[in-house]
Write an enzyme that holds these catalytic residues in place. Structure first.
Site, mmCIF file in Angstrom:
data_model
loop_
_atom_site.group_PDB
_atom_site.id
_atom_site.type_symbol
_atom_site.label_atom_id
_atom_site.label_comp_id
_atom_site.label_asym_id
_atom_site.label_seq_id
_atom_site.Cartn_x
_atom_site.Cartn_y
_atom_site.Cartn_z
ATOM 1 N N PHE A 12 10.552 -43.219 -50.981
ATOM 2 C CA PHE A 12 10.330 -42.156 -51.579
ATOM 3 C C PHE A 12 10.226 -42.009 -53.127
ATOM 4 C CE2 PHE A 12 14.706 -41.236 -52.608
ATOM 5 C CZ PHE A 12 14.759 -40.722 -53.934
ATOM 6 N N LYS A 30 3.316 -47.687 -44.192
ATOM 7 C CA LYS A 30 3.910 -46.644 -43.540
ATOM 8 C C LYS A 30 4.764 -46.054 -44.706
ATOM 9 C CE LYS A 30 7.544 -45.205 -42.469
ATOM 10 N NZ LYS A 30 8.205 -44.056 -43.348
ATOM 11 N N GLU A 44 8.234 -40.503 -45.531
ATOM 12 C CA GLU A 44 7.614 -39.374 -45.227
ATOM 13 C C GLU A 44 8.094 -37.993 -46.014
ATOM 14 O OE1 GLU A 44 10.072 -41.539 -44.294
ATOM 15 O OE2 GLU A 44 11.504 -40.466 -42.639
ATOM 16 N N ARG A 45 8.923 -38.379 -47.092
ATOM 17 C CA ARG A 45 9.156 -37.235 -47.997
ATOM 18 C C ARG A 45 7.962 -37.053 -48.858
ATOM 19 N NH1 ARG A 45 14.764 -40.029 -49.227
ATOM 20 N NH2 ARG A 45 15.399 -40.315 -47.050
ATOM 21 N N SER A 63 16.620 -48.371 -49.044
ATOM 22 C CA SER A 63 18.175 -48.535 -49.014
ATOM 23 C C SER A 63 18.511 -49.843 -48.346
ATOM 24 C CB SER A 63 18.930 -47.332 -48.520
ATOM 25 O OG SER A 63 18.358 -47.213 -47.050
ATOM 26 N N CYS A 86 15.441 -47.655 -58.846
ATOM 27 C CA CYS A 86 16.281 -48.844 -58.327
ATOM 28 C C CYS A 86 16.523 -49.604 -59.651
ATOM 29 C CB CYS A 86 15.749 -49.509 -57.181
ATOM 30 S SG CYS A 86 14.211 -50.428 -57.846
ATOM 31 N N GLU A 140 25.997 -46.617 -54.413
ATOM 32 C CA GLU A 140 24.533 -46.066 -55.101
ATOM 33 C C GLU A 140 24.427 -44.658 -54.978
ATOM 34 O OE1 GLU A 140 20.855 -47.278 -53.353
ATOM 35 O OE2 GLU A 140 20.067 -47.813 -55.493
HETATM 36 P P1 NAD Z 1 15.170 -45.376 -47.191
HETATM 37 O O1 NAD Z 1 15.966 -46.533 -46.791
HETATM 38 O O2 NAD Z 1 15.775 -44.165 -46.747
HETATM 39 O O3 NAD Z 1 13.745 -45.259 -46.726
HETATM 40 C C1 NAD Z 1 12.659 -46.186 -47.150
HETATM 41 C C2 NAD Z 1 11.885 -46.265 -45.938
HETATM 42 O O4 NAD Z 1 12.386 -46.552 -44.748
HETATM 43 C C3 NAD Z 1 10.964 -45.076 -45.724
HETATM 44 O O5 NAD Z 1 9.403 -45.093 -45.372
HETATM 45 C C4 NAD Z 1 11.698 -44.570 -44.248
HETATM 46 O O6 NAD Z 1 10.879 -43.934 -43.684
HETATM 47 C C5 NAD Z 1 12.065 -45.727 -43.604
HETATM 48 N N1 NAD Z 1 13.468 -45.648 -42.867
HETATM 49 C C6 NAD Z 1 14.448 -44.459 -43.191
HETATM 50 N N2 NAD Z 1 15.186 -44.784 -41.995
HETATM 51 C C7 NAD Z 1 14.930 -45.609 -41.388
HETATM 52 C C8 NAD Z 1 15.418 -46.420 -40.212
HETATM 53 N N3 NAD Z 1 16.581 -45.919 -39.681
HETATM 54 N N4 NAD Z 1 14.702 -47.154 -39.474
HETATM 55 C C9 NAD Z 1 13.519 -47.761 -39.877
HETATM 56 N N5 NAD Z 1 12.838 -47.218 -41.154
HETATM 57 C C10 NAD Z 1 13.804 -46.145 -41.642
HETATM 58 O O7 NAD Z 1 15.041 -45.306 -48.855
HETATM 59 P P2 NAD Z 1 14.670 -44.156 -49.627
HETATM 60 O O8 NAD Z 1 15.746 -42.940 -49.829
HETATM 61 O O9 NAD Z 1 13.255 -43.699 -49.538
HETATM 62 O O10 NAD Z 1 14.716 -44.732 -51.131
HETATM 63 C C11 NAD Z 1 15.713 -44.847 -52.199
HETATM 64 C C12 NAD Z 1 16.466 -46.235 -51.967
HETATM 65 O O11 NAD Z 1 15.245 -47.375 -52.186
HETATM 66 C C13 NAD Z 1 17.441 -46.547 -52.893
HETATM 67 O O12 NAD Z 1 18.289 -47.374 -52.179
HETATM 68 C C14 NAD Z 1 16.705 -47.420 -53.784
HETATM 69 O O13 NAD Z 1 17.665 -48.403 -54.674
HETATM 70 C C15 NAD Z 1 15.782 -48.529 -53.110
HETATM 71 N N6 NAD Z 1 14.676 -48.933 -53.870
HETATM 72 C C16 NAD Z 1 14.817 -50.203 -53.921
HETATM 73 C C17 NAD Z 1 13.894 -50.911 -54.845
HETATM 74 C C18 NAD Z 1 13.796 -52.332 -54.999
HETATM 75 O O14 NAD Z 1 12.582 -52.604 -55.384
HETATM 76 N N7 NAD Z 1 14.833 -53.141 -54.886
HETATM 77 C C19 NAD Z 1 12.801 -50.115 -55.379
HETATM 78 C C20 NAD Z 1 12.637 -48.665 -55.040
HETATM 79 C C21 NAD Z 1 13.649 -48.241 -54.376
#
Ligand code: NAD
Length: 499
Positions: free
Chosen positions: A149, A173, A176-177, A226, A281, A384
């Site tokens: 998101f 994909k 969804e937020r 994450s 991140c 985090e």
């Molecule tokens: P998230 O892991 O909750 O969601 C990321 C994606 O995964 C979304 O599209 C979501 O729909 C999908 N998803 C969520 N739960 C799932 C599941 N159980 N099975 C399959 N898919 C699933 O992350 P977020 O809250 O959207 O983003 C924040 C996180 O992203 C933080 O941890 C941040 O550090 C990380 N991030 C990392 C980088 C990097 O380059 N390392 C960059 C940006 C964000």
């Protein structure tokens, strides 16, 4: 209530699964739209369309594909205000920050205009008698990406721009937020000249992700989000024979040496710690001053700066430093971790827990927080937080400070503030973290370098954007070709060295 769509086969398509998620305006706390959550069948349909569209796109010469990228850059600039407004409305970040989100994606699209140069293969003339050898970089086919998101414009572009420039079809994909901007980007790509079905956006949750992970036609998966989900997607995708790269969470340390310019260091920490409400991140979430006197001087500089931070809705314009966090659940998680910090004995020097904004009482705002005397066993250090919370861990020496950062399970970014070139050089050489800043608090590499962490912040071998993206989205085929004059003399059965 607005009902959002998928973007499949070049059309906005309503969801058919009957499942939806709420999309909030984080500043007001109101639900402003509902987004459809795709079923396995809807994903299969998008994959079928992508597979049909991809060969013609791959056969389009790289220069023409690059021209689509060029036109897309123009359209992004044309629609910058519109994109930024839609982004802020669903994410909550300020308008200048939303423009930065689009801009950092746009820069990767610009890099991809160089596709004809980047996709040139290798050629060896006369590798043997009458034998030439050449390597081609060919697209993978149907590729897919799952994005977080916090950068709803930048990260989708980091994935689909190189994927498409290399001749692949791409299924996105998004989170969804905040799904509106990804849908707008797909429309703009088509306006730029991309054939229908080559880039599609399918909204969804775990069901959609699992459908992509298990479908045999999907050749590669890119993921940013994450760490637990990154680990799951990497394991499942690899087990299914796909090429996978996953980028996960972070806990970025900034080391402040006793000789650092303390005003500069404090200013840097304010932007890097609290910008975008800490939902980056590459945010700095741990300050590590070296020596107690350094720590005291740093805290003294930080407190008045933090107290002056302006927190508000994006609609308040440039006066706001950061906005709300993305959901009520995110806010609860942050407040829970802050409470754990207090319970576990950290000193809460700036306490933003009672923050409230008149007229926006239901928004997901979190005031700024500063902890001092944080220790490595505390949850606020280990986890985090992804909120406007900066933890200070006091280190007795440079060695103690570098060890702290090296021992943390995450390894996305880090920074050192110092006037000592020797310390900076030693730090950059020894640290086991992917992106390092020297007197630069958020060292996000530019488009023509690559972006990626180490340790639990990454799963896979190649980084995002830059030359690595062109490696990730192509596979190499090497052809050995012989046009001998004496081929009629009969076959050769030995595996021969070239001579
Ligand atoms: P998230 O892991 O909750 O969601 C990321 C994606 O995964 C979304 O599209 C979501 O729909 C999908 N998803 C969520 N739960 C799932 C599941 N159980 N099975 C399959 N898919 C699933 O992350 P977020 O809250 O959207 O983003 C924040 C996180 O992203 C933080 O941890 C941040 O550090 C990380 N991030 C990392 C980088 C990097 O380059 N390392 C960059 C940006 C964000």
């Amino acid at each position: 209530m607005q009902e959002l769509t998928h973007y499949i086969g070049g059309e906005h398509v309503k969801g058919t699964s009957g499942r939806f998620a709420d999309v909030y305006n984080p500043a007001t706390g109101e639900v402003q739209a509902k987004v459809p959550l795709a079923s396995t069948d809807e994903i299969a349909k998008a994959i079928e369309i992508a597979a049909k569209a991809q060969p013609a796109w791959a056969a389009t010469n790289p220069q023409r594909r690059a021209r689509v990228m060029m036109a897309f850059v123009g359209l992004l600039n044309r629609d910058m205000d519109k994109l930024a407004e839609a982004l802020s409305r669903e994410h909550g970040k300020t308008i200048p920050d939303a423009k930065g989100d689009v801009q950092r994606g746009l820069e990767v699209v610009e890099y991809c205009i160089g596709a004809p140069e980047l996709l040139k293969g290798e050629y060896t003339d006369s590798a043997g008698p009458g034998i030439d050898m050449y390597s081609m970089k060919q697209p993978l086919g149907v590729t897919a990406g799952i994005t977080p998101f916090n950068f709803p414009a930048m990260i989708p572009m980091w994935m689909f721009a190189p994927a498409l420039a290399c001749g692949n079809a791409f299924i996105l994909k998004p989170s969804e937020r905040d799904p509106s901007v990804p849908l707008m980007l797909a429309e703009l790509m088509e306006e730029a000249g991309l054939p229908k079905g080559v880039l599609q956006v399918v909204n969804g949750d775990k069901e959609a992700v699992d459908a992509l992970l298990h479908h045999p036609v999907v050749q590669s998966i890119g993921f940013v989000g994450s760490t637990p989900i990154a680990e799951y997607i990497y394991g499942t995708g690899c087990a299914n024979g796909k090429r996978v790269q996953c980028f996960g969470g972070a806990k970025n340390h900034m080391i402040i040496m006793p000789d650092a310019d303390m005003d500069q260091a404090a200013d840097a920490l304010i932007g890097a710690g609290y910008g975008a409400a800490g939902e980056r991140c590459m945010a700095i979430s741990v300050a590590v001053p070296v020596g107690h006197e350094t720590a005291d001087r740093l805290i003294e500089k930080l407190v008045p700066r933090i107290e002056k931070l302006k927190v508000g809705p994006y609609t308040a314009g440039n006066d706001v430093d950061y906005g709300p966090v993305v959901t009520a659940a995110a806010k609860q998680n942050i407040l829970g971790l802050i409470q754990s910090g207090v319970d576990q004995g950290a000193k809460l020097v700036v306490d933003g827990r009672d923050f409230s904004l008149q007229g926006y009482e239901n928004g997901f705002f979190v005031g700024p927080h500063l902890f001092d005397h944080v220790t490595p066993d505390m949850d606020i250090y280990k986890k985090e937080i992804f909120g406007p919370v900066l933890s200070t861990v006091r280190a007795g020496s440079y060695e103690e400070a570098i060890k702290l950062a090296m021992d943390h399970e995450y390894g996305n970014g880090t920074a050192i503030f110092t006037r000592d070139g020797d310390a900076a050089r030693d730090f950059a050489n020894r640290i086991n973290i992917g992106m390092v800043g020297i007197n630069v608090p958020i060292p996000v590499p530019l488009a023509y370098h690559t972006f990626g962490g180490w340790k639990k912040s990454v799963f896979g071998d190649l980084n995002q954007h830059g030359p690595d993206a062109f490696k990730f989205y192509t596979r190499t085929k090497t052809v050995t070709s012989r046009w001998p004059s004496g081929i009629k003399e009969g076959g050769e059965f030995n595996f021969k060295a070239m001579d």
